[in-house]
Motif scaffolding. Structure first.
Motif, mmCIF file in Angstrom:
data_model
loop_
_atom_site.group_PDB
_atom_site.id
_atom_site.type_symbol
_atom_site.label_atom_id
_atom_site.label_comp_id
_atom_site.label_asym_id
_atom_site.label_seq_id
_atom_site.Cartn_x
_atom_site.Cartn_y
_atom_site.Cartn_z
ATOM 1 N N UNK A 160 1.346 -11.950 -5.102
ATOM 2 C CA UNK A 160 2.868 -12.239 -3.733
ATOM 3 C C UNK A 160 2.768 -11.496 -2.901
ATOM 4 N N UNK A 161 2.890 -10.254 -3.290
ATOM 5 C CA UNK A 161 3.275 -9.442 -2.100
ATOM 6 C C UNK A 161 1.909 -8.188 -1.430
ATOM 7 N N UNK A 162 0.639 -8.333 -1.872
ATOM 8 C CA UNK A 162 -0.275 -7.674 -1.606
ATOM 9 C C UNK A 162 -0.294 -7.224 -0.322
ATOM 10 N N UNK A 163 0.075 -8.072 0.449
ATOM 11 C CA UNK A 163 0.211 -8.150 1.644
ATOM 12 C C UNK A 163 0.671 -7.084 2.152
ATOM 13 N N UNK A 164 1.983 -6.781 1.681
ATOM 14 C CA UNK A 164 2.708 -5.130 2.174
ATOM 15 C C UNK A 164 2.851 -4.413 1.315
ATOM 16 N N UNK A 165 1.871 -4.906 -0.040
ATOM 17 C CA UNK A 165 2.343 -3.682 -0.965
ATOM 18 C C UNK A 165 1.648 -2.078 -0.823
ATOM 19 N N UNK A 166 1.974 -1.147 -0.432
ATOM 20 C CA UNK A 166 1.867 0.343 -0.318
ATOM 21 C C UNK A 166 1.546 1.157 -1.373
#
Length: 159
Positions: free
Chosen positions: A15-21
């Protein structure tokens, strides 16, 4: 650690790979803390709350701000590694992705201002941490090739 893998797979990557650092375990803070990097964390507080709510022991989790996603760093590392592979004459010891610092480490065997400039121009200085590191491996060094990988094993070698 298993719950960290589960959260990474089931929540962050889905769900959050686009903001996962990226994430790492920091053993030096309060007996161990899972650190999760979020791109532009101030603007993504709702995502941070949703992730934290899914973690059983969320008092052992800290979120930190990153500039790049883990995917962006992996792509950049692959580009750099391909460049190094195609230019074996370059004095590069190794490359590595640093989740903690949210950048790519490029270790040179010796100081080379021209190479540093070229790498920065080719791959973006903002992505890179260029350092000089030419480790010397000896039988007594902690990085010795004969050092046991497990207390039950030793590596045999001939001189």
């Amino acid at each position: 650690m298993n719950s960290a893998r589960k959260i990474n797979k089931e929540v962050i990557q889905s769900k959050f790979s686009h903001i996962f650092g990226g994430m790492y375990f920091d053993h030096l803070i309060d007996g161990g803390v899972l650190k999760i990097g979020i791109v532009n964390s101030q603007a993504n507080q709702a995502a941070i709350k949703e992730i934290a709510d899914k973690i059983l022991y969320n008092d052992k989790v800290q979120f930190y701000n990153t500039k790049y996603t883990y995917s962006q760093l992996k792509e950049k590392l692959a580009e750099i590694n391909n460049f190094v592979k195609n230019n074996p004459q370059l004095p590069i010891s190794y490359t590595s992705l640093s989740v903690r610092n949210n950048n790519i480490i490029v270790a040179l065997k010796q100081t080379d201002d021209n190479l540093t400039k070229n790498l920065n121009d080719l791959f973006g200085a903002e992505f890179l941490n260029i350092t000089v590191d030419n480790p010397i491996v000896t039988e007594t060094s902690r990085s010795a090739l004969t050092r046991p990988l497990n207390w039950r094993f030793t590596l045999e070698y001939s001189r």
